[in-house]
Write a protein that holds these residues in place. Structure first.
Motif, PDB file in Angstrom:
ATOM      1  N   THR A 268       0.841  -1.194   0.000  1.00 46.89           N
ATOM      2  CA  THR A 268       0.000   0.000   0.000  1.00 46.89           C
ATOM      3  C   THR A 268       0.876   1.244   0.000  1.00 46.89           C
ATOM      4  OG1 THR A 268      -1.859   1.063   1.140  1.00 46.89           O
ATOM      5  CG2 THR A 268      -0.128   0.170   2.522  1.00 46.89           C
ATOM      6  N   THR A 269       0.264   2.391  -0.183  1.00 48.00           N
ATOM      7  CA  THR A 269       0.950   3.682  -0.128  1.00 48.00           C
ATOM      8  C   THR A 269       0.276   4.554   0.912  1.00 48.00           C
ATOM      9  OG1 THR A 269       1.628   3.625  -2.461  1.00 48.00           O
ATOM     10  CG2 THR A 269       1.543   5.787  -1.395  1.00 48.00           C
ATOM     11  N   ASP A 352       9.905  11.577  -7.630  1.00 44.32           N
ATOM     12  CA  ASP A 352       9.547  10.571  -8.630  1.00 44.32           C
ATOM     13  C   ASP A 352      10.787   9.914  -9.219  1.00 44.32           C
ATOM     14  OD1 ASP A 352       6.828  10.942  -8.322  1.00 44.32           O
ATOM     15  OD2 ASP A 352       6.685  12.439  -9.925  1.00 44.32           O
ATOM     16  N   SER A 441       5.592  -1.596  -0.408  1.00 43.38           N
ATOM     17  CA  SER A 441       4.799  -0.519   0.182  1.00 43.38           C
ATOM     18  C   SER A 441       5.608   0.766   0.162  1.00 43.38           C
ATOM     19  CB  SER A 441       4.394  -0.864   1.616  1.00 43.38           C
ATOM     20  OG  SER A 441       3.412  -1.872   1.643  1.00 43.38           O
ATOM     21  N   GLU A 450      -2.307  11.607  -1.503  1.00 49.10           N
ATOM     22  CA  GLU A 450      -2.288  10.207  -1.913  1.00 49.10           C
ATOM     23  C   GLU A 450      -2.315  10.073  -3.439  1.00 49.10           C
ATOM     24  OE1 GLU A 450      -2.075   7.538  -0.051  1.00 49.10           O
ATOM     25  OE2 GLU A 450      -2.537   8.219   1.991  1.00 49.10           O
ATOM     26  N   SER A 451      -3.031  10.950  -4.100  1.00 53.30           N
ATOM     27  CA  SER A 451      -3.184  10.858  -5.553  1.00 53.30           C
ATOM     28  C   SER A 451      -1.877  11.091  -6.308  1.00 53.30           C
ATOM     29  CB  SER A 451      -4.241  11.855  -6.035  1.00 53.30           C
ATOM     30  OG  SER A 451      -3.851  13.190  -5.700  1.00 53.30           O
ATOM     31  N   ASP A 452      -0.889  11.686  -5.643  1.00 59.51           N
ATOM     32  CA  ASP A 452       0.397  11.952  -6.308  1.00 59.51           C
ATOM     33  C   ASP A 452       1.193  10.678  -6.539  1.00 59.51           C
ATOM     34  OD1 ASP A 452       0.194  14.787  -6.503  1.00 59.51           O
ATOM     35  OD2 ASP A 452       0.585  14.913  -4.351  1.00 59.51           O
ATOM     36  N   PHE A 453       0.785   9.562  -5.905  1.00 57.79           N
ATOM     37  CA  PHE A 453       1.581   8.342  -5.995  1.00 57.79           C
ATOM     38  C   PHE A 453       0.729   7.159  -6.469  1.00 57.79           C
ATOM     39  CE2 PHE A 453       3.618  11.102  -2.963  1.00 57.79           C
ATOM     40  CZ  PHE A 453       4.940  11.081  -3.395  1.00 57.79           C
ATOM     41  N   THR A 454      -0.348   7.439  -7.193  1.00 56.72           N
ATOM     42  CA  THR A 454      -1.177   6.371  -7.754  1.00 56.72           C
ATOM     43  C   THR A 454      -0.766   6.132  -9.189  1.00 56.72           C
ATOM     44  OG1 THR A 454      -2.856   7.978  -8.410  1.00 56.72           O
ATOM     45  CG2 THR A 454      -3.133   6.900  -6.275  1.00 56.72           C
ATOM     46  N   GLY A 455      -1.059   4.908  -9.631  1.00 52.44           N
ATOM     47  CA  GLY A 455      -0.763   4.583 -11.004  1.00 52.44           C
ATOM     48  C   GLY A 455       0.640   4.088 -11.219  1.00 52.44           C
TER      49      GLY A 455
END
Length: 455
Positions: A268-269, A352, A441, A450-455
């Motif tokens: 998970t993140t 990144d 993880s 959280e959205s900065d590390f999805t995908g």
């Protein structure tokens, strides 16, 4: 199972269910790289281990209790750490000032720390002042009064400590990573507890935790330096007379069992959004438990990946590309679980790229392994850091206690070095292929969502 060549403890009546009615002493080793190590099991199950080093003029003395933050229930979170603070506040014989001033008056030092699986109280003094150190430290561990006023004072101190920790994102990210791996399990919680658990904690709750957990079979006394084992045993027994630790016959508690294994979370993140100048990240996965036979290969692998300035991650991320000031890998091992992580602190705009390079290096090592030259360097680092770490009485005292509490055996220094030497390239590469291909993880503290590390 004990590691091959490890020194076994005395057995017999001492290990029986009802304990022994007499103290039992054994010599564990006469190590050429150290001193003579002896172990006595007192009738009440408390263990005393010493390493006599006549060439030293100091002694380190520690009382280790097999109780840590993982032994707390949810509402108790922080109780072990709270208690560690309180035991220095006064006993039936001494007030807080006398505890500290009596040791400082002879140039000694005292301190304590709490971990997830044990708590340690220690003093370091000149050899001639060892009787004083034993009396003071045994007194505070065995017979603290836990005054209500002291509970309130230390509550404020601990809340400030928690707040200070929250202001250190480089520390906070490791706690966030533990939560990513363990979730709500006690291994995933803060050792200090939180403001929500510490604020309502009562004296009665702490007192109950103290008397239920701080019992003789759970305690190991360890000392190293210029000492005589029999004198240390005599002084410890003397210091515990009339305290709650002067109890009936009992067997020492076994070391913390490794089963059932702790269940870890799916990869998970977790992101803690903070307006920091640096982004702090930890990328990793569940690792090895403390008694896993692959732990020596794990140490070598960790050294190669991120254990120093010559490591792969340091060279690639800092030296070649200048993307981070601090980057390293690390392992935490418990009785029934463990974790492996890579930490980096970098500018938010570079996070990144740092994560991409880290993932690529872990994948490359999993697929291709390490080289013979890296194997030799990793083994040399493991052996050198261990031996150099034994250059003072404090580290030797810790080795005795950890061997007893965490492993149930004290591995001689030469045996440990031989175990590192025995690690092969296949051992490391097989472990790398297993460990580094596991789902990873990610924990992040910095100006992100959280959205900065999805995908």
């Amino acid at each position: 199972m004990s590691p091959p060549g490890a020194v076994r403890h005395a057995t017999g009546t001492v290990r029986s269910a009802g304990g022994s009615t007499r103290a039992v002493t054994r010599t564990l080793s006469d190590d050429p790289l150290g001193g003579t190590v002896r172990r006595t099991v007192l009738p009440n199950g408390l263990r005393v281990l010493t390493e006599a080093i006549p060439t030293m003029r100091s002694v380190s003395f520690g009382i280790w209790v097999a109780v840590g933050s993982r032994d707390e229930t949810g509402p108790q979170a922080g109780a072990a750490h709270f208690l560690e603070h309180l035991l220095f506040k006064g006993t039936h014989k001494r007030g807080a000032l006398e505890i500290s001033s009596s040791i400082e008056a002879v140039g000694g030092e005292t301190n304590a720390f709490t971990t997830k699986e044990y708590t340690c109280y220690y003093a370091r003094v000149l050899d001639e002042d060892l009787p004083l150190a034993i009396d003071v430290m045994c007194d505070l561990v065995a017979d603290s009064v836990l005054e209500a006023a002291d509970v309130e004072t230390e509550r404020g101190v601990i809340l400030e400590e928690i707040a200070m920790h929250d202001d250190e994102p480089g520390d906070e990210v490791h706690d966030l990573f533990a939560r990513a791996i363990y979730g709500d399990h006690p291994l995933g919680r803060l050792i200090s507890g939180t403001a929500d658990t510490v604020t309502p904690m009562t004296r009665r709750q702490i007192q109950s935790f103290y008397r239920r957990r701080y019992v003789a079979p759970q305690i190991v006394v360890a000392a190293a330096g210029n000492l005589e084992h029999s004198a240390v045993v005599r002084l410890v027994r003397q210091a515990l007379l009339g305290t709650p630790l002067e109890t009936d016959a009992a067997a020492p508690a076994p070391y913390r069992p490794a089963t059932p294994a702790v269940r870890t979370k799916a990869a998970t993140t977790l992101v803690e959004a903070k307006e920091t100048e640096q982004a702090h990240v930890v990328l990793g996965c569940p690792g090895l438990d403390r008694l896993d036979e692959r732990r020596f290969a794990f140490g070598v692998l960790n050294n190669v990946l991120g254990g120093g300035m010559s490591s792969r991650l340091f060279q690639e991320i800092r030296e070649r590309r200048g993307l981070a000031y601090s980057v390293y890998s690390y392992a935490s091992q418990y009785a029934d679980s463990g974790l492996f992580g890579v930490y980096a602190g970098c500018a938010p705009s570079r996070v990144d790229e740092v994560l991409e390079l880290t993932r690529a290096e872990l994948a490359r090592t999993a697929a291709d392994g390490i080289t013979e030259a890296e194997l030799a360097r990793g083994k040399g680092m493991s052996k050198g850091s261990f031996v150099l770490g034994l250059e003072d009485t404090g580290s030797r005292m810790s080795r005795l206690a950890k061997g007893e509490l965490l492993y149930g055996d004290l591995m001689p220094v030469n045996e440990l070095l031989d175990r590192v030497d025995a690690v092969t390239l296949d051992d490391v590469n097989s472990l790398a292929a297993d460990l580094l291909s596991r789902p990873m993880s990610l924990a992040v503290v910095g100006p992100f969502g959280e959205s900065d590390f999805t995908g």
